[in-house]
Write a protein that holds these residues in place. Structure first.
Motif, PDB file in Angstrom:
ATOM      1  N   SER A  69       0.796  -1.350  -0.060  1.00  0.00           N
ATOM      2  CA  SER A  69       0.020  -0.101  -0.014  1.00  0.00           C
ATOM      3  C   SER A  69       0.928   1.387  -0.149  1.00  0.00           C
ATOM      4  O   SER A  69       0.181   2.380  -0.171  1.00  0.00           O
ATOM      5  N   THR A  70       2.237   1.239   0.192  1.00  0.00           N
ATOM      6  CA  THR A  70       3.032   2.467   0.067  1.00  0.00           C
ATOM      7  C   THR A  70       3.121   2.819  -1.293  1.00  0.00           C
ATOM      8  O   THR A  70       3.740   3.953  -1.186  1.00  0.00           O
ATOM      9  N   MET A  71       3.039   1.913  -2.050  1.00  0.00           N
ATOM     10  CA  MET A  71       3.240   2.171  -3.368  1.00  0.00           C
ATOM     11  C   MET A  71       2.195   2.933  -4.219  1.00  0.00           C
ATOM     12  O   MET A  71       1.168   2.867  -3.967  1.00  0.00           O
ATOM     13  N   PRO A  72       2.644   3.944  -5.071  1.00  0.00           N
ATOM     14  CA  PRO A  72       1.385   5.075  -5.646  1.00  0.00           C
ATOM     15  C   PRO A  72       0.699   4.292  -6.731  1.00  0.00           C
ATOM     16  O   PRO A  72       1.225   3.146  -7.490  1.00  0.00           O
ATOM     17  N   TRP A  73      -0.400   4.688  -7.005  1.00  0.00           N
ATOM     18  CA  TRP A  73      -1.201   4.330  -8.258  1.00  0.00           C
ATOM     19  C   TRP A  73      -0.780   5.333  -9.297  1.00  0.00           C
ATOM     20  O   TRP A  73      -0.678   6.636  -9.124  1.00  0.00           O
ATOM     21  N   HIS A  74      -1.094   4.584 -10.476  1.00  0.00           N
ATOM     22  CA  HIS A  74      -0.884   5.261 -11.790  1.00  0.00           C
ATOM     23  C   HIS A  74      -2.163   5.119 -12.637  1.00  0.00           C
ATOM     24  O   HIS A  74      -2.788   3.983 -12.728  1.00  0.00           O
ATOM     25  N   HIS A 211      -2.205 -17.480   7.428  1.00  0.00           N
ATOM     26  CA  HIS A 211      -2.821 -17.629   8.610  1.00  0.00           C
ATOM     27  C   HIS A 211      -1.916 -17.866   9.708  1.00  0.00           C
ATOM     28  O   HIS A 211      -0.876 -18.396   9.562  1.00  0.00           O
ATOM     29  N   VAL A 212      -2.407 -16.976  10.900  1.00  0.00           N
ATOM     30  CA  VAL A 212      -1.201 -17.175  12.244  1.00  0.00           C
ATOM     31  C   VAL A 212      -1.986 -17.801  13.154  1.00  0.00           C
ATOM     32  O   VAL A 212      -3.132 -17.485  13.699  1.00  0.00           O
ATOM     33  N   ASP A 213      -1.594 -18.808  13.598  1.00  0.00           N
ATOM     34  CA  ASP A 213      -2.192 -19.582  14.903  1.00  0.00           C
ATOM     35  C   ASP A 213      -3.809 -19.834  14.449  1.00  0.00           C
ATOM     36  O   ASP A 213      -4.791 -19.504  15.378  1.00  0.00           O
ATOM     37  N   GLY A 214      -4.246 -20.172  13.243  1.00  0.00           N
ATOM     38  CA  GLY A 214      -5.415 -20.454  12.828  1.00  0.00           C
ATOM     39  C   GLY A 214      -6.375 -19.232  12.646  1.00  0.00           C
ATOM     40  O   GLY A 214      -7.497 -19.471  12.141  1.00  0.00           O
ATOM     41  N   GLU A 215      -5.837 -18.017  12.627  1.00  0.00           N
ATOM     42  CA  GLU A 215      -6.530 -17.047  12.286  1.00  0.00           C
ATOM     43  C   GLU A 215      -6.157 -16.258  11.033  1.00  0.00           C
ATOM     44  O   GLU A 215      -4.927 -16.137  10.730  1.00  0.00           O
ATOM     45  N   LEU A 216      -6.926 -15.964  10.147  1.00  0.00           N
ATOM     46  CA  LEU A 216      -6.481 -15.460   8.751  1.00  0.00           C
ATOM     47  C   LEU A 216      -6.338 -13.961   9.206  1.00  0.00           C
ATOM     48  O   LEU A 216      -6.825 -12.961   9.532  1.00  0.00           O
ATOM     49  N   VAL A 217      -5.068 -13.528   8.787  1.00  0.00           N
ATOM     50  CA  VAL A 217      -4.280 -12.060   8.998  1.00  0.00           C
ATOM     51  C   VAL A 217      -4.323 -11.390   7.616  1.00  0.00           C
ATOM     52  O   VAL A 217      -3.955 -10.213   7.742  1.00  0.00           O
ATOM     53  N   LEU A 218      -3.977 -12.104   6.620  1.00  0.00           N
ATOM     54  CA  LEU A 218      -3.571 -11.506   5.254  1.00  0.00           C
ATOM     55  C   LEU A 218      -4.397 -12.312   4.333  1.00  0.00           C
ATOM     56  O   LEU A 218      -4.215 -13.377   4.106  1.00  0.00           O
ATOM     57  N   LYS A 219      -5.179 -11.470   3.105  1.00  0.00           N
ATOM     58  CA  LYS A 219      -5.797 -12.166   2.302  1.00  0.00           C
ATOM     59  C   LYS A 219      -5.509 -11.288   0.583  1.00  0.00           C
ATOM     60  O   LYS A 219      -5.478 -10.127   0.797  1.00  0.00           O
ATOM     61  N   ASP A 220      -5.296 -12.115  -0.279  1.00  0.00           N
ATOM     62  CA  ASP A 220      -5.017 -11.159  -1.454  1.00  0.00           C
ATOM     63  C   ASP A 220      -6.269 -10.299  -2.036  1.00  0.00           C
ATOM     64  O   ASP A 220      -5.725  -9.331  -2.512  1.00  0.00           O
ATOM     65  N   ASP A 221      -7.267 -10.726  -1.442  1.00  0.00           N
ATOM     66  CA  ASP A 221      -8.378  -9.842  -1.840  1.00  0.00           C
ATOM     67  C   ASP A 221      -8.179  -8.097  -1.533  1.00  0.00           C
ATOM     68  O   ASP A 221      -8.993  -7.522  -2.069  1.00  0.00           O
ATOM     69  N   SER A 222      -7.578  -8.011  -0.504  1.00  0.00           N
ATOM     70  CA  SER A 222      -7.424  -6.861   0.243  1.00  0.00           C
ATOM     71  C   SER A 222      -6.476  -5.846  -0.365  1.00  0.00           C
ATOM     72  O   SER A 222      -6.365  -4.535  -0.419  1.00  0.00           O
ATOM     73  N   TRP A 223      -5.805  -6.497  -1.628  1.00  0.00           N
ATOM     74  CA  TRP A 223      -4.679  -5.835  -2.253  1.00  0.00           C
ATOM     75  C   TRP A 223      -5.076  -4.226  -2.850  1.00  0.00           C
ATOM     76  O   TRP A 223      -4.569  -3.300  -2.864  1.00  0.00           O
ATOM     77  N   GLU A 224      -6.525  -4.298  -3.335  1.00  0.00           N
ATOM     78  CA  GLU A 224      -6.933  -3.196  -4.242  1.00  0.00           C
ATOM     79  C   GLU A 224      -7.051  -1.912  -3.170  1.00  0.00           C
ATOM     80  O   GLU A 224      -6.881  -0.688  -3.724  1.00  0.00           O
ATOM     81  N   ALA A 225      -7.349  -2.349  -1.961  1.00  0.00           N
ATOM     82  CA  ALA A 225      -7.701  -1.140  -1.193  1.00  0.00           C
ATOM     83  C   ALA A 225      -6.440  -0.587  -0.440  1.00  0.00           C
ATOM     84  O   ALA A 225      -5.900   0.343  -0.710  1.00  0.00           O
TER      85      ALA A 225
END
Length: 238
Positions: A69-74, A211-225
């Motif tokens: 998310s630190t990278m700019p959009w064009h 997943h960390v210890d059974g919990e979803l912490v990051l998913k590819d779907d979130s990249w657009e936001a």
């Protein structure tokens, strides 16, 4: 060598288009089940023969694309938005394809550490992933039959990889999931020779979930936001 350029959305578009094409093929195969004049699957003898033909170790390189998310959009001339991303290349790597008994494909010296670049909300996890050495990852593969009743379709299943990392003063169980969005229609004539898997020019794995210890912490779907994205392409040495 690191390069910045704006192609991550086009990579996404390609992968999604491939999924649509794959779904169309599978739908056609399903429809053929209702037509007794068509075969719906390869025979065990065919799969064993093809598995022996593709088995072997293949040399190549990894091409890795990642963004966060630190990278700019064009915005492109046609109005599409693309996010700047980083391209890294790892040379002198290989994959091993087994025969139909195991139906597996191993990606050797896979750069797990690069996932640290897309972790943004957990600094301890980010640092722990950055220290993970390159390792072998293994996926299963399967066969299908194209509608011409001759051409075999080869494809990998999604890959789940467990890791045990110690950070924050305790041990954690990490599960990484990678997707493979591409199937390969193989040339039957080329399957009669050894090491014929080289007809497949590229294989790709994209990060899907962490997943960390059974919990979803990051998913590819979130990249657009505001999340990150990582795609690894193995390019076969020709």
């Amino acid at each position: 060598m690191k390069m910045r350029f704006s192609t991550i959305l086009s990579e996404k578009t390609i992968r999604r288009a491939t999924l649509i094409l794959t779904a169309a093929v599978l739908t056609t195969l399903t429809a053929c089940r209702n037509n007794e004049t068509h075969r719906t699957r390869l025979t065990n003898t065919e799969m064993d023969s093809y598995g022996k033909a593709i088995a072997g170790q293949y040399e190549g390189s990894y091409i890795i694309l990642w963004s966060n998310s630190t990278m700019p959009w064009h915005e492109t001339e046609d109005g599409r938005k693309t996010r700047e991303n980083v391209r890294e290349t790892v040379e002198n790597v290989s994959i091993t394809v087994t025969d139909n008994t195991l139906r597996s494909i191993a990606f050797h010296k896979f750069p797990i550490r690069l996932l640290s670049n897309i972790i943004e909300d957990d600094e301890a996890l980010k640092e722990a992933l950055a220290e993970v050495p390159d390792m072998d990852l293994t996926a299963r593969y399967g066969w299908a039959l194209y509608t011409d009743e001759v051409s075999p379709i080869w494809g990998m299943y999604d890959m789940m990889t467990p890791l045990t990392l110690t950070y924050g003063g305790q041990e954690h169980t990490i599960i990484l999931k990678f997707k493979n969005d591409v199937t390969q229609i193989l040339d039957k004539a080329k399957l009669e020779g050894s090491m014929c898997f080289s007809q497949v020019r590229t294989l790709q794995l994209s990060f899907d979930e962490l997943h960390v210890d059974g919990e979803l912490v990051l998913k590819d779907d979130s990249w657009e936001a505001n999340g990150g994205d990582l795609l690894v392409v193995f390019r076969m040495k020709q």
